[in-house]
Motif scaffolding. Structure first.
Motif, mmCIF file in Angstrom:
data_model
loop_
_atom_site.group_PDB
_atom_site.id
_atom_site.type_symbol
_atom_site.label_atom_id
_atom_site.label_comp_id
_atom_site.label_asym_id
_atom_site.label_seq_id
_atom_site.Cartn_x
_atom_site.Cartn_y
_atom_site.Cartn_z
ATOM 1 N N ALA A 131 17.184 2.906 -11.712
ATOM 2 C CA ALA A 131 18.365 2.190 -11.210
ATOM 3 C C ALA A 131 18.315 1.907 -9.712
ATOM 4 N N PRO A 132 17.834 2.838 -8.862
ATOM 5 C CA PRO A 132 17.796 2.548 -7.420
ATOM 6 C C PRO A 132 16.954 1.347 -7.040
ATOM 7 N N LEU A 133 16.092 0.885 -7.956
ATOM 8 C CA LEU A 133 15.259 -0.276 -7.627
ATOM 9 C C LEU A 133 16.089 -1.537 -7.411
ATOM 10 N N PHE A 134 17.336 -1.554 -7.905
ATOM 11 C CA PHE A 134 18.195 -2.724 -7.705
ATOM 12 C C PHE A 134 18.659 -2.853 -6.259
ATOM 13 N N ILE A 135 18.670 -1.762 -5.530
ATOM 14 C CA ILE A 135 19.164 -1.828 -4.162
ATOM 15 C C ILE A 135 18.066 -1.574 -3.128
ATOM 16 N N THR A 136 16.860 -1.257 -3.590
ATOM 17 C CA THR A 136 15.767 -1.016 -2.657
ATOM 18 C C THR A 136 15.363 -2.318 -1.963
ATOM 19 N N PRO A 137 14.953 -2.244 -0.681
ATOM 20 C CA PRO A 137 14.500 -3.453 0.015
ATOM 21 C C PRO A 137 13.120 -3.922 -0.430
ATOM 22 N N VAL A 138 12.416 -3.088 -1.175
ATOM 23 C CA VAL A 138 11.086 -3.458 -1.640
ATOM 24 C C VAL A 138 11.205 -4.482 -2.757
ATOM 25 N N ARG A 139 10.450 -5.558 -2.642
ATOM 26 C CA ARG A 139 10.494 -6.597 -3.674
ATOM 27 C C ARG A 139 9.990 -6.051 -5.009
ATOM 28 N N ARG A 140 10.636 -6.483 -6.087
ATOM 29 C CA ARG A 140 10.263 -5.969 -7.394
ATOM 30 C C ARG A 140 8.835 -6.344 -7.785
ATOM 31 N N HIS A 141 8.370 -7.499 -7.303
ATOM 32 C CA HIS A 141 6.986 -7.876 -7.599
ATOM 33 C C HIS A 141 6.018 -6.874 -6.980
ATOM 34 N N ILE A 142 6.304 -6.439 -5.767
ATOM 35 C CA ILE A 142 5.441 -5.463 -5.111
ATOM 36 C C ILE A 142 5.431 -4.158 -5.899
ATOM 37 N N HIS A 143 6.602 -3.740 -6.340
ATOM 38 C CA HIS A 143 6.703 -2.494 -7.100
ATOM 39 C C HIS A 143 5.931 -2.596 -8.410
ATOM 40 N N LEU A 144 6.095 -3.684 -9.125
ATOM 41 C CA LEU A 144 5.429 -3.825 -10.414
ATOM 42 C C LEU A 144 3.920 -3.967 -10.246
ATOM 43 N N LEU A 145 3.482 -4.769 -9.282
ATOM 44 C CA LEU A 145 2.047 -4.937 -9.055
ATOM 45 C C LEU A 145 1.400 -3.608 -8.655
ATOM 46 N N ALA A 146 2.096 -2.819 -7.845
ATOM 47 C CA ALA A 146 1.560 -1.521 -7.448
ATOM 48 C C ALA A 146 1.427 -0.599 -8.654
ATOM 49 N N ARG A 147 2.398 -0.664 -9.556
ATOM 50 C CA ARG A 147 2.332 0.166 -10.765
ATOM 51 C C ARG A 147 1.141 -0.230 -11.623
ATOM 52 N N VAL A 148 0.970 -1.528 -11.812
ATOM 53 C CA VAL A 148 -0.126 -2.014 -12.644
ATOM 54 C C VAL A 148 -1.469 -1.642 -12.026
ATOM 55 N N LEU A 149 -1.603 -1.841 -10.716
ATOM 56 C CA LEU A 149 -2.868 -1.553 -10.051
ATOM 57 C C LEU A 149 -3.177 -0.061 -10.056
ATOM 58 N N PHE A 181 0.823 -1.210 0.000
ATOM 59 C CA PHE A 181 0.000 0.000 0.000
ATOM 60 C C PHE A 181 0.856 1.260 0.000
ATOM 61 N N GLN A 182 2.032 1.191 0.614
ATOM 62 C CA GLN A 182 2.947 2.327 0.528
ATOM 63 C C GLN A 182 3.411 2.544 -0.903
ATOM 64 N N GLN A 183 3.744 1.431 -1.570
ATOM 65 C CA GLN A 183 4.132 1.522 -2.970
ATOM 66 C C GLN A 183 2.989 2.032 -3.836
ATOM 67 N N LEU A 184 1.776 1.564 -3.537
ATOM 68 C CA LEU A 184 0.610 1.997 -4.312
ATOM 69 C C LEU A 184 0.413 3.509 -4.180
ATOM 70 N N ARG A 185 0.580 4.011 -2.964
ATOM 71 C CA ARG A 185 0.444 5.451 -2.750
ATOM 72 C C ARG A 185 1.503 6.221 -3.542
ATOM 73 N N TRP A 186 2.746 5.730 -3.527
ATOM 74 C CA TRP A 186 3.800 6.414 -4.254
ATOM 75 C C TRP A 186 3.613 6.323 -5.767
ATOM 76 N N GLN A 187 3.006 5.253 -6.217
ATOM 77 C CA GLN A 187 2.740 5.143 -7.654
ATOM 78 C C GLN A 187 1.749 6.203 -8.120
ATOM 79 N N PHE A 188 0.762 6.479 -7.283
ATOM 80 C CA PHE A 188 -0.169 7.563 -7.624
ATOM 81 C C PHE A 188 0.551 8.903 -7.646
ATOM 82 N N VAL A 189 1.484 9.095 -6.719
ATOM 83 C CA VAL A 189 2.275 10.328 -6.702
ATOM 84 C C VAL A 189 3.099 10.444 -7.984
ATOM 85 N N LEU A 190 3.729 9.344 -8.390
ATOM 86 C CA LEU A 190 4.537 9.356 -9.613
ATOM 87 C C LEU A 190 3.674 9.593 -10.848
ATOM 88 N N LEU A 191 2.495 8.987 -10.883
ATOM 89 C CA LEU A 191 1.596 9.205 -12.022
ATOM 90 C C LEU A 191 1.225 10.677 -12.127
#
Length: 233
Positions: free
Chosen positions: A78-96, A5-15
């Motif tokens: 590029a920072p996504l390679f070192i972030t502790p957030v799993r890439r699946h969470i990041h991608l699913l949040a973007r899609v949603l 949900f944190q990622q989802l919130r940030w995805q809306f900010v990025l959009l």
């Protein structure tokens, strides 16, 4: 779940920062103007289905690529390679997040014309299916281009085939017979048509197709996202 949900919130900010929300609203307003001038047409239901079919698919397909290429240009991936957030969470949040924008825009179109007759559950499910599949297809197609202009040129025919062939079938210009059942968005189109016109649809076909296609498209999109988008950034 909190991380998602944190990622989802940030995805809306990025959009919003990438002007994707504003552009989505602009596209929807253009379609709404078309509906306004055609509101007394006897075929308004078919016009509405056609526009609703295109609205979330355009938002999903092209805008996910626009967001990725914009962030890639500013070296934000590029920072996504070192972030502790799993890439699946990041991608699913973007899609949603983008799917929600697409669903709300298409819902705005439908409500403006068919407020009292709309079957909201089926309509929202159909719109979400089309938007999510379009987003995932857009990510898959980024494997073949490294900039948005090239992406648009290479993938436009794929997008037109993906969206317009089922639409042409729906409008009665061609009869694909049982071949229509093989089209990825046919199930979502049936749900949108039912949501607007209240006709009929085949639940034994629609829901299994969505449950199968969404994971398949996601798996292919994730591979492209990780191997081509992130590594290339």
């Amino acid at each position: 779940m909190t991380a998602f949900f944190q990622q989802l919130r940030w995805q809306f900010v990025l959009l919003q920062k990438n002007n994707i929300v504003g552009i989505s609203i602009g596209v929807t307003l253009i379609y709404a103007a078309i509906l306004y001038f055609l509101r007394d047409n006897s075929q308004i239901d078919k016009v509405l289905v056609a526009l609703v079919l295109n609205d979330p698919s355009v938002i999903g397909y092209f805008f996910i690529a626009l967001a990725f290429y914009t962030e890639k240009k500013h070296h934000l991936l590029a920072p996504l390679f070192i972030t502790p957030v799993r890439r699946h969470i990041h991608l699913l949040a973007r899609v949603l997040a983008l799917s929600i924008v697409g669903v709300l825009c298409s819902l705005g179109l439908a409500v403006s014309v068919a407020l009292t007759d709309l079957y909201f559950t089926e309509f929202i499910l159909g719109s979400f299916g089309i938007c999510a599949l379009s987003i995932l297809l857009g990510i898959i197609m980024m494997r073949y281009s490294d900039e948005f202009l090239k992406f648009s040129m290479l993938s436009a025919p794929v997008f037109l085939l993906f969206i317009n062939l089922p639409l042409i079938q729906y409008l009665g210009a061609v009869d694909l017979g049982f071949g229509a059942w093989l089209l990825p968005i046919q199930g979502s189109l049936d749900l949108i048509d039912f949501g607007i016109s209240g006709g009929s649809y085949r639940p034994f076909y629609v829901f299994p197709v969505l449950l199968i296609l969404l994971p398949v498209f996601y798996f292919l999109a994730y591979r492209t996202y990780y191997e081509e988008v992130l590594k290339a950034s």
